[in-house]
Scaffold this motif. Structure first.
Motif, PDB file in Angstrom:
ATOM      1  N   LYS A   1       2.706 -34.862  67.307  1.00 19.99           N
ATOM      2  CA  LYS A   1       3.569 -36.028  67.461  1.00 19.99           C
ATOM      3  C   LYS A   1       3.428 -36.942  66.263  1.00 19.99           C
ATOM      4  O   LYS A   1       2.319 -37.302  65.876  1.00 19.99           O
ATOM      5  N   VAL A   2       4.563 -37.336  65.738  1.00 19.49           N
ATOM      6  CA  VAL A   2       4.549 -38.249  64.598  1.00 19.49           C
ATOM      7  C   VAL A   2       5.356 -39.503  64.944  1.00 19.49           C
ATOM      8  O   VAL A   2       6.509 -39.401  65.364  1.00 19.49           O
ATOM      9  N   VAL A   3       4.743 -40.660  64.791  1.00 21.13           N
ATOM     10  CA  VAL A   3       5.482 -41.928  64.889  1.00 21.13           C
ATOM     11  C   VAL A   3       5.900 -42.302  63.474  1.00 21.13           C
ATOM     12  O   VAL A   3       5.066 -42.416  62.577  1.00 21.13           O
ATOM     13  N   LEU A   4       7.215 -42.441  63.276  1.00 25.89           N
ATOM     14  CA  LEU A   4       7.751 -42.544  61.917  1.00 25.89           C
ATOM     15  C   LEU A   4       8.618 -43.790  61.771  1.00 25.89           C
ATOM     16  O   LEU A   4       9.318 -44.170  62.708  1.00 25.89           O
ATOM     17  N   GLY A   5       8.579 -44.401  60.595  1.00 30.24           N
ATOM     18  CA  GLY A   5       9.476 -45.533  60.378  1.00 30.24           C
ATOM     19  C   GLY A   5       9.391 -46.093  58.967  1.00 30.24           C
ATOM     20  O   GLY A   5       8.495 -45.743  58.192  1.00 30.24           O
ATOM     21  N   VAL A   6      10.370 -46.949  58.647  1.00 31.19           N
ATOM     22  CA  VAL A   6      10.365 -47.701  57.392  1.00 31.19           C
ATOM     23  C   VAL A   6       9.696 -49.038  57.675  1.00 31.19           C
ATOM     24  O   VAL A   6      10.055 -49.722  58.632  1.00 31.19           O
ATOM     25  N   VAL A   7       8.725 -49.401  56.847  1.00 28.31           N
ATOM     26  CA  VAL A   7       7.932 -50.591  57.139  1.00 28.31           C
ATOM     27  C   VAL A   7       8.713 -51.884  56.937  1.00 28.31           C
ATOM     28  O   VAL A   7       9.717 -51.927  56.223  1.00 28.31           O
TER      29      VAL A   7
ATOM     30  N   ILE B   1      -0.031 -38.601  64.280  1.00 29.55           N
ATOM     31  CA  ILE B   1       0.208 -39.092  62.920  1.00 29.55           C
ATOM     32  C   ILE B   1       1.157 -40.288  62.956  1.00 29.55           C
ATOM     33  O   ILE B   1       2.101 -40.321  63.746  1.00 29.55           O
ATOM     34  N   ILE B   2       0.890 -41.258  62.071  1.00 27.41           N
ATOM     35  CA  ILE B   2       1.867 -42.321  61.793  1.00 27.41           C
ATOM     36  C   ILE B   2       2.404 -42.069  60.383  1.00 27.41           C
ATOM     37  O   ILE B   2       1.632 -41.928  59.434  1.00 27.41           O
ATOM     38  N   GLY B   3       3.722 -41.982  60.267  1.00 31.65           N
ATOM     39  CA  GLY B   3       4.351 -41.781  58.959  1.00 31.65           C
ATOM     40  C   GLY B   3       5.056 -43.049  58.524  1.00 31.65           C
ATOM     41  O   GLY B   3       5.890 -43.587  59.244  1.00 31.65           O
ATOM     42  N   LEU B   4       4.708 -43.557  57.323  1.00 35.67           N
ATOM     43  CA  LEU B   4       5.250 -44.818  56.826  1.00 35.67           C
ATOM     44  C   LEU B   4       6.046 -44.574  55.551  1.00 35.67           C
ATOM     45  O   LEU B   4       5.569 -43.917  54.631  1.00 35.67           O
ATOM     46  N   SER B   5       7.238 -45.138  55.510  1.00 35.99           N
ATOM     47  CA  SER B   5       8.095 -44.930  54.352  1.00 35.99           C
ATOM     48  C   SER B   5       8.583 -46.265  53.822  1.00 35.99           C
ATOM     49  O   SER B   5       8.825 -47.204  54.580  1.00 35.99           O
ATOM     50  N   THR B   6       8.765 -46.337  52.498  1.00 42.87           N
ATOM     51  CA  THR B   6       9.412 -47.512  51.896  1.00 42.87           C
ATOM     52  C   THR B   6       9.972 -47.142  50.535  1.00 42.87           C
ATOM     53  O   THR B   6       9.534 -46.203  49.895  1.00 42.87           O
ATOM     54  N   LEU B   7      10.983 -47.917  50.129  1.00 43.82           N
ATOM     55  CA  LEU B   7      11.494 -47.765  48.771  1.00 43.82           C
ATOM     56  C   LEU B   7      11.223 -49.034  47.970  1.00 43.82           C
ATOM     57  O   LEU B   7      11.558 -49.142  46.812  1.00 43.82           O
ATOM     58  N   MET B   8      10.608 -50.017  48.623  1.00 46.34           N
ATOM     59  CA  MET B   8      10.415 -51.305  47.959  1.00 46.34           C
ATOM     60  C   MET B   8       8.935 -51.646  47.832  1.00 46.34           C
ATOM     61  O   MET B   8       8.176 -51.484  48.778  1.00 46.34           O
ATOM     62  N   THR B   9       8.573 -52.150  46.656  1.00 41.36           N
ATOM     63  CA  THR B   9       7.171 -52.480  46.436  1.00 41.36           C
ATOM     64  C   THR B   9       6.725 -53.637  47.313  1.00 41.36           C
ATOM     65  O   THR B   9       5.547 -53.745  47.635  1.00 41.36           O
ATOM     66  N   THR B  10       7.676 -54.492  47.718  1.00 38.74           N
ATOM     67  CA  THR B  10       7.302 -55.670  48.498  1.00 38.74           C
ATOM     68  C   THR B  10       6.685 -55.296  49.832  1.00 38.74           C
ATOM     69  O   THR B  10       5.975 -56.097  50.434  1.00 38.74           O
ATOM     70  N   THR B  11       6.960 -54.084  50.315  1.00 42.41           N
ATOM     71  CA  THR B  11       6.498 -53.715  51.650  1.00 42.41           C
ATOM     72  C   THR B  11       5.213 -52.898  51.618  1.00 42.41           C
ATOM     73  O   THR B  11       4.719 -52.477  52.666  1.00 42.41           O
TER      74      THR B  11
ATOM     75  N   GLY C   1       7.559 -42.517  49.733  1.00 43.87           N
ATOM     76  CA  GLY C   1       8.641 -43.388  49.284  1.00 43.87           C
ATOM     77  C   GLY C   1       8.521 -43.701  47.803  1.00 43.87           C
ATOM     78  O   GLY C   1       7.433 -43.579  47.235  1.00 43.87           O
ATOM     79  N   GLY C   2       9.625 -44.116  47.214  1.00 39.31           N
ATOM     80  CA  GLY C   2       9.746 -44.322  45.763  1.00 39.31           C
ATOM     81  C   GLY C   2       8.540 -44.905  45.059  1.00 39.31           C
ATOM     82  O   GLY C   2       7.975 -44.265  44.166  1.00 39.31           O
ATOM     83  N   PRO C   3       8.093 -46.109  45.426  1.00 45.14           N
ATOM     84  CA  PRO C   3       7.031 -46.740  44.648  1.00 45.14           C
ATOM     85  C   PRO C   3       5.633 -46.271  45.032  1.00 45.14           C
ATOM     86  O   PRO C   3       4.649 -46.650  44.398  1.00 45.14           O
ATOM     87  N   VAL C   4       5.528 -45.456  46.078  1.00 40.61           N
ATOM     88  CA  VAL C   4       4.219 -45.072  46.604  1.00 40.61           C
ATOM     89  C   VAL C   4       3.680 -43.865  45.828  1.00 40.61           C
ATOM     90  O   VAL C   4       4.444 -43.018  45.378  1.00 40.61           O
TER      91      VAL C   4
END
Lengths: 349, 227
Positions: free
Chosen positions: B99-105, B151-161, B187-190
């Motif tokens: 099971k994966v909990v997924l989202g954009v922060v 698992i927790i999956g975290l995604s972002t495209l912005m450095t602010t997050t 994600g992009g900046p990660v």
């Protein structure tokens, strides 16, 4: 040597003191004058003050009035969420589904959204700085604005399912971009285009040709008609579209750190100036001055001799909280290399 | 004769092709046909739909397919799943590999990358609880506990997050929820460097890499859960 003289010398092929250097400072400028990012987004005078102060603080070679990519789309109805002290982000598109396209109107820079405030900022920065440095203002490319108008995932599917709708979206986004570019030029600055959704990280080179090239081409033609040169930035992977970016008419390609500056020099260095590509996050934001210096030297080694010149820049905009010392280190590293811009591996060994 | 007419192989291939060719109508038609032929739906899913999506993922990695193609392929796959899943015998729905909990922060709404990861994880057999975008750190942690996620999956495209990603890790530590729950970021900046710095369990550069990473983290999570 002023940044303006340096840039002119580079264009004319005259010896200069060093390569131009552009750490792409966006919201970090708010930190230079100690205000919140929302304040510079919403106030023309504060945005101008921040950009002028940032230029004076760091001594780089192009000033770019920019807070985020959404200002045009917002002026056309897209919903933007603006945290008090973080970069704004898209909350919701202007329309739901392709049915709403006919409701969209091009934005009026003298009236809609924050365009008037940003225009005021451009005029103020021009008044303060145009005698010594190139002043630009950001224009979001038509395809990327289209993605904000209808939603990125919706647009990605429309590309294959309803190409005619995508063209209608790009057309209205182009009209806004042309009006915005005209307003920027009227205020005495140069438009600088960013179109990240055209990245090969997102769409194919064939889709770039169909949905990016015609609109970028018309936008750039318009800017050229008005006597300004154009820098085009696309994030992420771009290797397979460099020649199309040059075909669109761009005078300078800003290359992300996900793409190779050395490769770009070989592929399109004869046709366009290059700009890039120090990693903004992993090196300038998270690294230290020594890491920044090293990354600058890699860029110059790769493309310092590019036929139409290199602007040593970050591969993308810097994060708001980038340490000032690292931005200083970037300019200093370019100064240290001096002229001619040559870095031999032995020196670093 | 029964064996011949019911020979599933060509149909699986056609189903897989229909997904790869972004042909949603054909995928739905073939899924229905497989049911009429009495083909076991679990097999039609694995050898047809999932195989097609896996091939689409490979084309994406080879830069022959891009995000538009991958999204339309996934629409076809999900349309086929909608036809087949109700016919799975009870119990066999448990093809889940974790099971994966997924989202954009919180602070970002760029969710195409997150959606691609979701598609590829579901294709690989994971159960994905999608919290959407602009999600507060505490919501990831609470949801993961509520559903007993691996698992927790975290995604972002912005450095602010990026700070919010670190906050998720911190909250998990505070609640002593690790090592049972693993954290993966992308994600992009990660970068891997960033992931290591905030103490995340892994970094994936793209959706396919996220699947490989999730498989490994799932095994580690299982081990951690075994007394």
């Amino acid at each position: 040597m002023t940044p303006l003289e340096r840039m002119a010398g580079l264009s004319a092929g005259r010896p200069i003191d060093r390569l131009p250097c552009v750490p792409i400072v966006g919201n970090t400028a708010a930190r230079v004058i100690g205000v919140r990012t929302r304040e510079i987004r919403e106030s023309g005078s504060l945005l101008a003050k921040a950009q002028v102060a940032s230029y004076r603080r760091f001594g780089y070679d192009v000033v770019r009035v920019f807070t985020d990519l959404y200002v045009q789309a917002e002026a056309m109805g897209a919903k933007v969420r603006v945290p008090e002290d973080e970069t704004a982000y898209l909350h919701g598109p202007a329309i739901t589904g392709s049915g709403g396209v006919s409701d969209l109107r091009p934005a009026d820079p003298s009236r809609d959204g924050l365009l008037p405030a940003h225009l005021e900022a451009v005029a103020r920065v021009v008044q303060e700085l145009a005698s010594e440095v190139v002043v630009t203002a950001a224009v979001t490319g038509p395809f990327t604005t289209a993605s904000f108008l209808v939603g990125a995932e919706v647009l990605a599917k429309l590309v294959l399912r309803e190409p005619a709708t995508v063209h209608r979206l790009c057309e209205v986004a182009l009209q806004t971009a042309v009006r915005w570019a005209d307003a920027i030029i009227d205020a005495g600055a140069s438009p600088s285009i960013t179109d990240p959704m055209l990245s090969s990280t997102v769409v194919s080179p064939r889709q770039f040709r169909e949905f990016g090239l015609p609109y970028l081409g018309r936008l750039i033609d318009r800017i050229h008609e008005r006597g300004k040169s154009v820098t085009l930035h696309i994030c992420g992977k771009t290797q397979r579209v460099w020649s199309l970016m040059a075909d669109a008419g761009a005078d300078c390609l800003s290359i992300d750190n996900d793409a190779s500056l050395a490769g770009a020099k070989v592929a399109v260095g004869q046709r366009v100036r290059l700009m890039g590509n120090v990693p903004p996050v992993a090196v300038v934001f998270e690294g230290d001055p020594a890491a920044v210096r090293g990354a600058v030297r890699v860029c110059v080694r790769e493309a310092g001799d590019s036929p139409r010149g290199l602007v040593v820049a970050t591969g993308c905009s810097l994060p708001t909280e980038t340490p000032f010392a690292n931005i200083d280190a970037m300019v200093r590293a370019v100064e240290e290399i001096g002229w001619p811009p040559r870095v031999t591996p032995e020196v670093d060994a | 004769m029964t064996i011949e007419t019911n020979s599933p192989d060509p149909l699986f291939g056609s189903l897989s092709d229909a997904v790869v060719n972004m042909d949603e109508l054909e995928t739905v038609r073939l899924a229905g046909e497989s049911l009429n032929l009495g083909i076991e739906p679990g097999q039609a899913i694995e050898l047809g739909l999932v195989d097609g999506m896996r091939r689409a993922g490979e084309l994406f990695e080879r830069e022959e397919y891009f995000i538009p193609e991958l999204l339309i392929c996934s629409d076809a796959m999900y349309a086929g799943l909608k036809v087949l899943e109700p016919h799975l015998p009870r119990g066999t729905v448990e093809r889940r590999k974790g099971k994966v909990v997924l989202g954009v922060v919180e602070g970002d709404t760029h969710d195409i990358g997150k959606n691609l990861v979701k598609i590829m994880l579901e294709t690989a057999g994971f159960e994905v609880i999608d919290l959407g975008r602009d999600v507060a750190p505490v919501a990831f942690v609470e949801q993961a506990a509520a559903v007993d996620a691996d698992i927790i999956g975290l995604s972002t495209l912005m450095t602010t997050t990026m700070g919010a990603m670190a906050e998720v890790v911190r909250l998990l530590d505070e609640r002593k929820a690790r090592p049972r729950i693993k954290v993966m970021v992308g994600g992009g900046p990660v970068s891997q460097q960033f992931a290591s710095r905030i103490g995340a369990d892994g970094y994936a550069a793209n959706a396919s890499a996220a699947v490989v990473l999730a498989r490994r983290l799932r095994e580690d999570a299982m081990e951690a859960a075994t007394p």
